[in-house]
Write an enzyme that holds these catalytic residues in place. Structure first.
Site, PDB file in Angstrom:
ATOM      1  N   ARG A 111       9.435  -0.898   6.269  1.00 26.26           N
ATOM      2  CA  ARG A 111      10.317  -0.583   5.316  1.00 26.26           C
ATOM      3  C   ARG A 111      10.783   1.093   5.475  1.00 26.26           C
ATOM      4  O   ARG A 111      11.210   1.642   4.429  1.00 26.26           O
ATOM      5  CB  ARG A 111       9.895  -0.735   4.026  1.00 26.26           C
ATOM      6  CG  ARG A 111       9.275  -2.001   3.507  1.00 26.26           C
ATOM      7  CD  ARG A 111      10.609  -3.243   3.699  1.00 26.26           C
ATOM      8  NE  ARG A 111       9.983  -4.481   3.430  1.00 26.26           N
ATOM      9  CZ  ARG A 111       9.500  -5.152   4.420  1.00 26.26           C
ATOM     10  NH1 ARG A 111       9.566  -4.654   5.691  1.00 26.26           N
ATOM     11  NH2 ARG A 111       9.097  -6.180   4.289  1.00 26.26           N
TER      12      ARG A 111
ATOM     13  N   SER B  91      10.569  -6.037  -4.708  1.00 23.20           N
ATOM     14  CA  SER B  91       9.168  -5.229  -4.703  1.00 23.20           C
ATOM     15  C   SER B  91       9.311  -3.951  -4.978  1.00 23.20           C
ATOM     16  O   SER B  91      10.190  -3.315  -4.169  1.00 23.20           O
ATOM     17  CB  SER B  91       8.689  -5.553  -3.121  1.00 23.20           C
ATOM     18  OG  SER B  91       8.521  -6.912  -2.992  1.00 23.20           O
TER      19      SER B  91
ATOM     20  N   GLU C 113       8.575   1.649  -2.788  1.00 25.99           N
ATOM     21  CA  GLU C 113       9.645   1.072  -1.668  1.00 25.99           C
ATOM     22  C   GLU C 113      11.008   1.341  -2.228  1.00 25.99           C
ATOM     23  O   GLU C 113      11.920   1.549  -1.526  1.00 25.99           O
ATOM     24  CB  GLU C 113       9.516  -0.500  -1.571  1.00 25.99           C
ATOM     25  CG  GLU C 113      10.382  -1.040  -0.709  1.00 25.99           C
ATOM     26  CD  GLU C 113       9.939  -2.667  -0.283  1.00 25.99           C
ATOM     27  OE1 GLU C 113       8.842  -2.957  -0.201  1.00 25.99           O
ATOM     28  OE2 GLU C 113      10.985  -3.394  -0.047  1.00 25.99           O
TER      29      GLU C 113
HETATM   30  C1  LIG Z   1      15.787  -9.475  -5.847  1.00 27.38           C
HETATM   31  C2  LIG Z   1      15.383  -8.752  -4.782  1.00 27.38           C
HETATM   32  C3  LIG Z   1      14.859  -9.144  -3.766  1.00 27.38           C
HETATM   33  C4  LIG Z   1      14.512  -8.213  -2.631  1.00 27.38           C
HETATM   34  N1  LIG Z   1      13.656  -8.693  -1.753  1.00 27.38           N
HETATM   35  C5  LIG Z   1      13.690  -7.779  -0.525  1.00 27.38           C
HETATM   36  C6  LIG Z   1      13.040  -8.585   0.720  1.00 27.38           C
HETATM   37  O1  LIG Z   1      12.441  -9.528   0.847  1.00 27.38           O
HETATM   38  N2  LIG Z   1      12.952  -7.690   1.668  1.00 27.38           N
HETATM   39  C7  LIG Z   1      13.209  -6.201   1.832  1.00 27.38           C
HETATM   40  O2  LIG Z   1      13.089  -5.548   2.963  1.00 27.38           O
HETATM   41  N3  LIG Z   1      13.895  -5.743   0.589  1.00 27.38           N
HETATM   42  C8  LIG Z   1      14.128  -6.676  -0.353  1.00 27.38           C
HETATM   43  N4  LIG Z   1      14.859  -6.148  -1.573  1.00 27.38           N
HETATM   44  C9  LIG Z   1      15.314  -4.842  -1.459  1.00 27.38           C
HETATM   45  C10 LIG Z   1      16.788  -4.486  -1.092  1.00 27.38           C
HETATM   46  O3  LIG Z   1      17.541  -5.229  -1.290  1.00 27.38           O
HETATM   47  C11 LIG Z   1      16.920  -4.086   0.283  1.00 27.38           C
HETATM   48  O4  LIG Z   1      16.235  -2.923   0.443  1.00 27.38           O
HETATM   49  C12 LIG Z   1      18.460  -3.995   0.935  1.00 27.38           C
HETATM   50  O5  LIG Z   1      18.504  -3.736   2.037  1.00 27.38           O
HETATM   51  C13 LIG Z   1      19.093  -2.578   0.053  1.00 27.38           C
HETATM   52  O6  LIG Z   1      20.488  -2.557   0.601  1.00 27.38           O
HETATM   53  P1  LIG Z   1      21.467  -2.067  -0.338  1.00 27.38           P
HETATM   54  O7  LIG Z   1      22.970  -2.076   0.006  1.00 27.38           O
HETATM   55  O8  LIG Z   1      21.378  -2.537  -1.648  1.00 27.38           O
HETATM   56  O9  LIG Z   1      21.165  -0.406  -0.535  1.00 27.38           O
HETATM   57  P2  LIG Z   1      21.078   0.577  -1.605  1.00 27.38           P
HETATM   58  O10 LIG Z   1      20.095  -0.005  -2.709  1.00 27.38           O
HETATM   59  O11 LIG Z   1      22.525   0.841  -2.109  1.00 27.38           O
HETATM   60  O12 LIG Z   1      20.797   1.829  -0.875  1.00 27.38           O
HETATM   61  C14 LIG Z   1      19.454   2.204  -0.287  1.00 27.38           C
HETATM   62  C15 LIG Z   1      19.390   3.201   0.575  1.00 27.38           C
HETATM   63  O13 LIG Z   1      20.138   2.968   1.673  1.00 27.38           O
HETATM   64  C16 LIG Z   1      21.064   4.278   1.438  1.00 27.38           C
HETATM   65  N5  LIG Z   1      22.565   3.676   2.093  1.00 27.38           N
HETATM   66  C17 LIG Z   1      23.101   2.507   1.771  1.00 27.38           C
HETATM   67  N6  LIG Z   1      24.055   2.185   2.236  1.00 27.38           N
HETATM   68  C18 LIG Z   1      24.174   3.153   3.447  1.00 27.38           C
HETATM   69  C19 LIG Z   1      25.116   3.338   4.480  1.00 27.38           C
HETATM   70  N7  LIG Z   1      25.877   2.536   4.852  1.00 27.38           N
HETATM   71  N8  LIG Z   1      24.688   4.607   5.294  1.00 27.38           N
HETATM   72  C20 LIG Z   1      23.672   5.323   4.987  1.00 27.38           C
HETATM   73  N9  LIG Z   1      22.820   5.077   3.978  1.00 27.38           N
HETATM   74  C21 LIG Z   1      22.849   4.116   3.349  1.00 27.38           C
HETATM   75  C22 LIG Z   1      21.186   4.620   0.496  1.00 27.38           C
HETATM   76  O14 LIG Z   1      21.751   6.039   0.065  1.00 27.38           O
HETATM   77  C23 LIG Z   1      19.884   4.472  -0.369  1.00 27.38           C
HETATM   78  O15 LIG Z   1      19.208   5.624   0.317  1.00 27.38           O
HETATM   79  C24 LIG Z   1      15.002  -6.830  -2.427  1.00 27.38           C
HETATM   80  C25 LIG Z   1      15.633  -6.616  -3.889  1.00 27.38           C
HETATM   81  C26 LIG Z   1      16.061  -7.286  -4.873  1.00 27.38           C
HETATM   82  C27 LIG Z   1      16.712  -6.811  -5.963  1.00 27.38           C
END
Ligand SMILES: Cc1cc2nc3c(=O)[nH]c(=O)nc-3n(C[C@H](O)[C@H](O)[C@H](O)COP(=O)(O)OP(=O)(O)OC[C@H]3O[C@@H](n4cnc5c(N)ncnc54)[C@H](O)[C@@H]3O)c2cc1C
Length: 341
Positions: free
Chosen positions: A164, A235, A332
């Site tokens: 992660r 998580s 996380e």
């Molecule tokens: C219901 C649910 C289930 C989930 N299940 C999982 C799972 O099974 N496995 C898992 O690994 N995760 C899981 N997650 C967590 C999440 O979905 C992941 O971590 C996802 O990849 C985050 O992506 P995001 O675009 O929403 O990032 P954001 O939450 O918008 O950002 C996360 C971080 O990334 C940075 N960021 C975002 N985009 C960029 C970019 N283009 N360039 C540079 N930095 C950037 C942001 O500044 C921040 O620091 C879950 C979340 C939820 C709500």
């Protein structure tokens, strides 16, 4: 370029809570990024990328910075003899990429189906689920340096992927604009994870990546809240990775503790099991914040819970775990804006 002042970030996150961004700007292309970098410089404010907001807890005070909502789109395929490269814009929903790859009959990312968020966020987090991780298929990410405006490319060998985490969690100056995943022609389905192998044993037909992705999404639907009133970021804590000695001692005290040996000799332990079987915290709540009944690693918040409520609740859980098993647990989920001045 349209800079929205004091835009509430709550609707941009899956927790649905948190304060405003000093400025919020949508970026669809390199030109938007160039303008936003200049704008942030003029305002003397840091830039902070936002994807799908699915791994964030936005502080109630908001973010004193320019939040850059990454909307780069497009998916293209490069087909070579032994492999296909799928190149997707950083703002594309990750699950759309899973569908696009599945539609071409290619295996490789179907176990990562149903994970919310964008392609950019997936690389930052090195998403993982059901025995797969993005790092296994990541080829490269194209980036723009948010300080210098320079374009760059981070290959998998330099991406420092681990459980992660990635280089992108340390390099807050790098904005990801697109990600390429490498999908091998001879890739085989991965049913190593118990929940999936159980579906196979039940006789369900999982012959294509689309069918596997569908099965994964249906397993996931049992584990995460489906009520739109309830906010979550999945998580909230990472599974702790501890020494072999400590793991052996915990297993002796708590028979049945699931343990996963790591390549470096350490051992990952299942925190959900600890929260459930050792601390009996499944469904435990304070006000409108609780550990989800079906998966205690997941924190769920209902209105009018604030980010401070979630933060205090998470600290309480971490203290209980430390007092009982002597292990410090890491979050996380990121607190958004924490690293900004
Ligand atoms: C219901 C649910 C289930 C989930 N299940 C999982 C799972 O099974 N496995 C898992 O690994 N995760 C899981 N997650 C967590 C999440 O979905 C992941 O971590 C996802 O990849 C985050 O992506 P995001 O675009 O929403 O990032 P954001 O939450 O918008 O950002 C996360 C971080 O990334 C940075 N960021 C975002 N985009 C960029 C970019 N283009 N360039 C540079 N930095 C950037 C942001 O500044 C921040 O620091 C879950 C979340 C939820 C709500």
């Amino acid at each position: 370029m349209n800079a929205k002042a004091y835009a509430s970030l709550a609707p941009y996150t899956t927790f649905h809570i948190g304060g405003p961004a000093r400025f919020l700007i949508e970026a669809h292309n390199d030109e938007d990024i160039k303008d936003t970098i200049a704008f942030a410089r003029d305002q003397h404010l840091p830039l902070c990328p936002l994807g799908g907001g699915s791994n964030l807890l936005v502080r109630d005070q908001g973010v004193e910075g320019v939040v850059l909502w990454v909307k780069f789109d497009g998916i293209t395929f490069e087909i070579n003899e032994d492999e296909t490269l799928c190149i997707a814009g950083a703002g594309v929903p990750w699950d759309t990429v899973v569908d696009a790859v599945g539609a071409r009959g290619i295996f490789g990312i179907e176990n990562l189906a149903g994970i919310p968020g964008t392609v950019g966020g997936a690389a930052v987090q090195n998403i993982g689920a059901y025995g797969a991780e993005l790092a296994q298929v990541f080829a490269y990410a194209d980036t723009i340096n948010m300080v210098t405006g320079e374009h760059g490319r981070i290959e998998v060998t330099d991406a420092a992927f681990a459980y992660r985490t990635s280089l992108f969690k340390q390099r807050h100056d790098l904005l990801i604009t697109q990600v390429a995943v490498r999908l091998k022609k001879n890739a085989k389905p991965n049913f190593s994870y118990a929940d999936l192998s159980q579906v196979v044993r039940s006789g369900a037909l999982l012959a294509t990546s689309i069918e596997i992705a569908r099965a994964v999404r249906s397993i996931r639907a049992q584990k995460f809240p489906q009520d739109p009133e309830e906010g979550t970021a999945g998580s909230f804590f990472k599974n702790p990775i501890i020494s072999l000695e400590l793991s052996a001692s915990l297993s002796k005290h708590f028979p049945g503790l699931p343990t996963f040996p790591q390549p470096d000799g350490q051992v990952k332990i299942a925190l959900a099991w600890v929260l459930d079987h050792v601390l009996s915290l499944k469904g435990y709540s304070t006000g409108e914040v609780r550990l989800y009944e079906k998966q205690p690693l997941v924190i769920v918040a209902r209105p009018p819970a604030t980010a401070a409520d979630v933060d205090t609740f998470a600290q309480d859980i971490a203290e209980r775990v430390f007092k009982t098993i002597g292990v410090s647990i890491e979050r996380e989920v990121e607190t958004f804006g924490e690293f900004l001045s």
